[in-house]
Design a protein around this motif. Sequence first.
Motif, PDB file in Angstrom:
ATOM      1  N   LEU A  86      10.775   5.994  -4.702  1.00 59.80           N
ATOM      2  CA  LEU A  86      12.027   5.880  -5.464  1.00 59.80           C
ATOM      3  C   LEU A  86      12.873   7.154  -5.332  1.00 59.80           C
ATOM      4  O   LEU A  86      14.099   7.073  -5.231  1.00 59.80           O
ATOM      5  CB  LEU A  86      11.718   5.575  -6.939  1.00 59.80           C
ATOM      6  CG  LEU A  86      11.115   4.195  -7.207  1.00 59.80           C
ATOM      7  CD1 LEU A  86      10.766   4.025  -8.677  1.00 59.80           C
ATOM      8  CD2 LEU A  86      12.052   3.077  -6.750  1.00 59.80           C
ATOM      9  N   ALA A  87      12.182   8.299  -5.292  1.00 59.65           N
ATOM     10  CA  ALA A  87      12.910   9.559  -5.118  1.00 59.65           C
ATOM     11  C   ALA A  87      13.613   9.617  -3.770  1.00 59.65           C
ATOM     12  O   ALA A  87      14.729  10.160  -3.645  1.00 59.65           O
ATOM     13  CB  ALA A  87      11.959  10.739  -5.264  1.00 59.65           C
ATOM     14  N   SER A  88      12.997   8.999  -2.770  1.00 63.39           N
ATOM     15  CA  SER A  88      13.598   9.011  -1.426  1.00 63.39           C
ATOM     16  C   SER A  88      14.861   8.172  -1.342  1.00 63.39           C
ATOM     17  O   SER A  88      15.677   8.348  -0.428  1.00 63.39           O
ATOM     18  CB  SER A  88      12.576   8.508  -0.389  1.00 63.39           C
ATOM     19  OG  SER A  88      12.443   7.089  -0.466  1.00 63.39           O
TER      20      SER A  88
ATOM     21  N   GLU B 173       0.827  -1.213   0.000  1.00 64.02           N
ATOM     22  CA  GLU B 173       0.000   0.000   0.000  1.00 64.02           C
ATOM     23  C   GLU B 173       0.863   1.266   0.000  1.00 64.02           C
ATOM     24  O   GLU B 173       0.447   2.311  -0.502  1.00 64.02           O
ATOM     25  CB  GLU B 173      -0.915   0.020   1.240  1.00 64.02           C
ATOM     26  CG  GLU B 173      -2.027  -1.003   1.229  1.00 64.02           C
ATOM     27  CD  GLU B 173      -3.176  -0.654   0.289  1.00 64.02           C
ATOM     28  OE1 GLU B 173      -3.188   0.467  -0.256  1.00 64.02           O
ATOM     29  OE2 GLU B 173      -4.052  -1.517   0.090  1.00 64.02           O
ATOM     30  N   ASN B 174       2.065   1.169   0.556  1.00 68.68           N
ATOM     31  CA  ASN B 174       2.892   2.350   0.758  1.00 68.68           C
ATOM     32  C   ASN B 174       3.740   2.733  -0.450  1.00 68.68           C
ATOM     33  O   ASN B 174       4.246   3.861  -0.503  1.00 68.68           O
ATOM     34  CB  ASN B 174       3.817   2.121   1.968  1.00 68.68           C
ATOM     35  CG  ASN B 174       3.022   1.828   3.234  1.00 68.68           C
ATOM     36  OD1 ASN B 174       2.057   2.514   3.531  1.00 68.68           O
ATOM     37  ND2 ASN B 174       3.424   0.803   3.976  1.00 68.68           N
ATOM     38  N   PHE B 175       3.894   1.791  -1.423  1.00 68.63           N
ATOM     39  CA  PHE B 175       4.824   2.135  -2.511  1.00 68.63           C
ATOM     40  C   PHE B 175       4.520   1.473  -3.856  1.00 68.63           C
ATOM     41  O   PHE B 175       5.279   1.660  -4.801  1.00 68.63           O
ATOM     42  CB  PHE B 175       6.266   1.783  -2.094  1.00 68.63           C
ATOM     43  CG  PHE B 175       6.553   0.304  -2.000  1.00 68.63           C
ATOM     44  CD1 PHE B 175       7.190  -0.361  -3.031  1.00 68.63           C
ATOM     45  CD2 PHE B 175       6.207  -0.424  -0.864  1.00 68.63           C
ATOM     46  CE1 PHE B 175       7.473  -1.714  -2.952  1.00 68.63           C
ATOM     47  CE2 PHE B 175       6.477  -1.780  -0.771  1.00 68.63           C
ATOM     48  CZ  PHE B 175       7.123  -2.425  -1.821  1.00 68.63           C
ATOM     49  N   PHE B 176       3.429   0.727  -3.966  1.00 75.75           N
ATOM     50  CA  PHE B 176       3.241  -0.114  -5.148  1.00 75.75           C
ATOM     51  C   PHE B 176       2.062   0.295  -6.042  1.00 75.75           C
ATOM     52  O   PHE B 176       2.195   0.339  -7.267  1.00 75.75           O
ATOM     53  CB  PHE B 176       3.067  -1.570  -4.685  1.00 75.75           C
ATOM     54  CG  PHE B 176       2.968  -2.579  -5.795  1.00 75.75           C
ATOM     55  CD1 PHE B 176       4.109  -3.045  -6.433  1.00 75.75           C
ATOM     56  CD2 PHE B 176       1.739  -3.095  -6.188  1.00 75.75           C
ATOM     57  CE1 PHE B 176       4.031  -3.980  -7.452  1.00 75.75           C
ATOM     58  CE2 PHE B 176       1.650  -4.034  -7.200  1.00 75.75           C
ATOM     59  CZ  PHE B 176       2.797  -4.479  -7.835  1.00 75.75           C
ATOM     60  N   TYR B 177       0.916   0.583  -5.450  1.00 76.74           N
ATOM     61  CA  TYR B 177      -0.310   0.711  -6.248  1.00 76.74           C
ATOM     62  C   TYR B 177      -0.468   2.062  -6.934  1.00 76.74           C
ATOM     63  O   TYR B 177      -1.008   2.139  -8.027  1.00 76.74           O
ATOM     64  CB  TYR B 177      -1.548   0.439  -5.373  1.00 76.74           C
ATOM     65  CG  TYR B 177      -1.554  -0.937  -4.762  1.00 76.74           C
ATOM     66  CD1 TYR B 177      -1.684  -2.075  -5.559  1.00 76.74           C
ATOM     67  CD2 TYR B 177      -1.426  -1.112  -3.388  1.00 76.74           C
ATOM     68  CE1 TYR B 177      -1.682  -3.339  -5.002  1.00 76.74           C
ATOM     69  CE2 TYR B 177      -1.426  -2.371  -2.821  1.00 76.74           C
ATOM     70  CZ  TYR B 177      -1.542  -3.484  -3.630  1.00 76.74           C
ATOM     71  OH  TYR B 177      -1.529  -4.729  -3.085  1.00 76.74           O
ATOM     72  N   GLU B 178      -0.032   3.114  -6.280  1.00 79.14           N
ATOM     73  CA  GLU B 178      -0.294   4.464  -6.796  1.00 79.14           C
ATOM     74  C   GLU B 178       0.984   5.075  -7.353  1.00 79.14           C
ATOM     75  O   GLU B 178       2.020   5.086  -6.675  1.00 79.14           O
ATOM     76  CB  GLU B 178      -0.863   5.349  -5.680  1.00 79.14           C
ATOM     77  CG  GLU B 178      -2.202   4.860  -5.159  1.00 79.14           C
ATOM     78  CD  GLU B 178      -2.594   5.541  -3.851  1.00 79.14           C
ATOM     79  OE1 GLU B 178      -2.320   6.754  -3.725  1.00 79.14           O
ATOM     80  OE2 GLU B 178      -3.151   4.862  -2.970  1.00 79.14           O
ATOM     81  N   PRO B 179       0.928   5.592  -8.594  1.00 75.37           N
ATOM     82  CA  PRO B 179       2.135   6.144  -9.225  1.00 75.37           C
ATOM     83  C   PRO B 179       2.826   7.193  -8.358  1.00 75.37           C
ATOM     84  O   PRO B 179       4.065   7.227  -8.296  1.00 75.37           O
ATOM     85  CB  PRO B 179       1.601   6.767 -10.521  1.00 75.37           C
ATOM     86  CG  PRO B 179       0.317   6.054 -10.798  1.00 75.37           C
ATOM     87  CD  PRO B 179      -0.253   5.668  -9.474  1.00 75.37           C
ATOM     88  N   GLU B 180       2.031   8.012  -7.655  1.00 74.61           N
ATOM     89  CA  GLU B 180       2.630   9.082  -6.848  1.00 74.61           C
ATOM     90  C   GLU B 180       3.451   8.492  -5.687  1.00 74.61           C
ATOM     91  O   GLU B 180       4.558   8.968  -5.381  1.00 74.61           O
ATOM     92  CB  GLU B 180       1.540  10.000  -6.279  1.00 74.61           C
ATOM     93  CG  GLU B 180       0.687  10.703  -7.313  1.00 74.61           C
ATOM     94  CD  GLU B 180      -0.369   9.785  -7.949  1.00 74.61           C
ATOM     95  OE1 GLU B 180      -0.865  10.142  -9.045  1.00 74.61           O
ATOM     96  OE2 GLU B 180      -0.671   8.714  -7.369  1.00 74.61           O
ATOM     97  N   LYS B 181       2.904   7.458  -5.042  1.00 70.68           N
ATOM     98  CA  LYS B 181       3.632   6.850  -3.931  1.00 70.68           C
ATOM     99  C   LYS B 181       4.888   6.131  -4.414  1.00 70.68           C
ATOM    100  O   LYS B 181       5.930   6.149  -3.752  1.00 70.68           O
ATOM    101  CB  LYS B 181       2.713   5.892  -3.165  1.00 70.68           C
ATOM    102  CG  LYS B 181       1.642   6.582  -2.325  1.00 70.68           C
ATOM    103  CD  LYS B 181       0.861   5.592  -1.490  1.00 70.68           C
ATOM    104  CE  LYS B 181      -0.176   6.302  -0.619  1.00 70.68           C
ATOM    105  NZ  LYS B 181      -0.983   5.354   0.175  1.00 70.68           N
TER     106      LYS B 181
END
Length: 415
Positions: free
Chosen positions: A411-413, A398-406
Motif C-alpha cells: 500500500l505504501a508503494s 502471497e505477495n500482498f495479502f497474508y502478512e501485515p508487513e507485505k
Amino acid sequence: MRKILVVGAGQSGLQLALGLQSHGYEVTLMSNRTADEIRSGRVMSTQCMFHTALQHERDLQLNFWESQAPKIEGLGVSVAAPGSWAEGPAARAIDWVGRLDGYAQSVDQRVKMAGWMETFAQRGGQLVIHGAAVSDLDYFSRTYDLVLVSAGKGELVSMFGRDASRSPYSEPQRALAVSYVHGLGPRPEHPDYDAVRCNLVPGVGELFVMPTLTTSGRADILFWEGIPGGPLDVFNGVKDPAEHLSLTLELMERYTPWEYARATKVELTDAGGTLAGRYAPTVRNPIGRLPGGGLVLGVADVVVANDPITGQGSNSAAKCAASYLASILERGEKEFDEEWMQGTFDRYWDTARHVTKWTNAMLAPPPEHVLNLIGAAGQLQPAADRFANAFDDPSDFENFFYEPEKTAAYLASLS
C-alpha cells in the motif's frame, strides 16, 4: 492405444476426457446421468471462470459458449458497516470494483456438461451412463491403464483419506444457497459493463452476484454464503423454489439493500434454478486403493474441495484437468504407477495450495491488515485491480495479502 477410464462428468472429468480423446487415447467416461437429464435437472453450482481457466478450454477448442456468455470485466467488493442492519437495512462501509486484465465468464454447468458430453460421444468416445461403485472400479482397474475419479460426491470419495495437515476445518464453514434469476438490473456504479459483485456482511456471511449463461439465455446468480447458525442459515429443508427465492430476497433487503434495489423484479430462470447445501472444505490423499489391490487417481474436488467463497471451484477443476493431461501425455507408454500418481497430484497441488490457503483465510474473520487493504482499494484503483486479478492467479496473494508487513509495504508503494 492406451485405455483410460474417467468416472464423473463434471468440469474436470469432461475436460480431461475430451483432452485425452483429442490426443488419441481410448477413453471411457462414466456418468450417473444422461446429457438430457443434466440439461433438464437442477443447477449444480455457481461458476465464474477467470482467464487462465477459460484459456484451458480454448486450448482444447471447448469454448463453445464464449460468444454467448456475458463477458465479466470487473470484480467488485462491498462491505456492510458492522451492525448497521440492527435497526434497519445495512449501510455500505466500502464499495469498489477492480478491472480484470482478461474477462471472466460463467456458463451454467447444465449447459456446458450436457454439451460437452454429447461432443465426447459424437467424437467416438465410449459413454457409460451408470453410477459407479467401488466394486465397479475394482473390476475396471484391471482392464484400463488408468482410472481417474472425478465424481466429487458419494461412495467413491471415501476411498481417498482426509489429509488432516492440509484440512484445518472438520465442519462446514458456510451454509450455501443459490438462485438463478432473470430480471436483475445493472449495478448503477458500472452500468456499461458486467462484474462479479462480492458483498461481505461481517459476522453474518457473504452474497455473491454474477452474470451467467443458462439454459434460457442470459441470467444472474444470487449466491448466499451464511455462517452456520447465523441469520443466513435458513435454507435447510426449504424445498419450494419460490420460497427459496423469497428468502434470498428478504435477506438481501436487510443485509445488502444496494443489491436488493436491482432485484425487485427478478424471477427464477426455471424450476431447477435453486440449490442449497453445505460441506466441509477438505484436502484428501490423491490415491485411492481398491479392495483388489488396484489404484485410482482422484481429480479436482475429489481431492481438493474448497469452500466456494473465493469462486475457485470450476477454475481449480479446469487447472487440475490441464495439469493431469500434461502429466499423462508426458508419461508416454510407461506405467501409471503409484509414484507417478503422487507426482501428478503434487504438480497440481503446487497451484492448488494457493487456492486452499486463500480460501481458508477468507472463511475466517479478516485480520486488521486485510481490512485495511480492502478499505484502501476504494481509494487506490491499482489495489482494487490487483485484488480482482488475483482471483485468476491466487498465488499473487502471497505477495500482498497474508502478512501485515507485505500489505503495508504494498500500500505504501501505491501512495
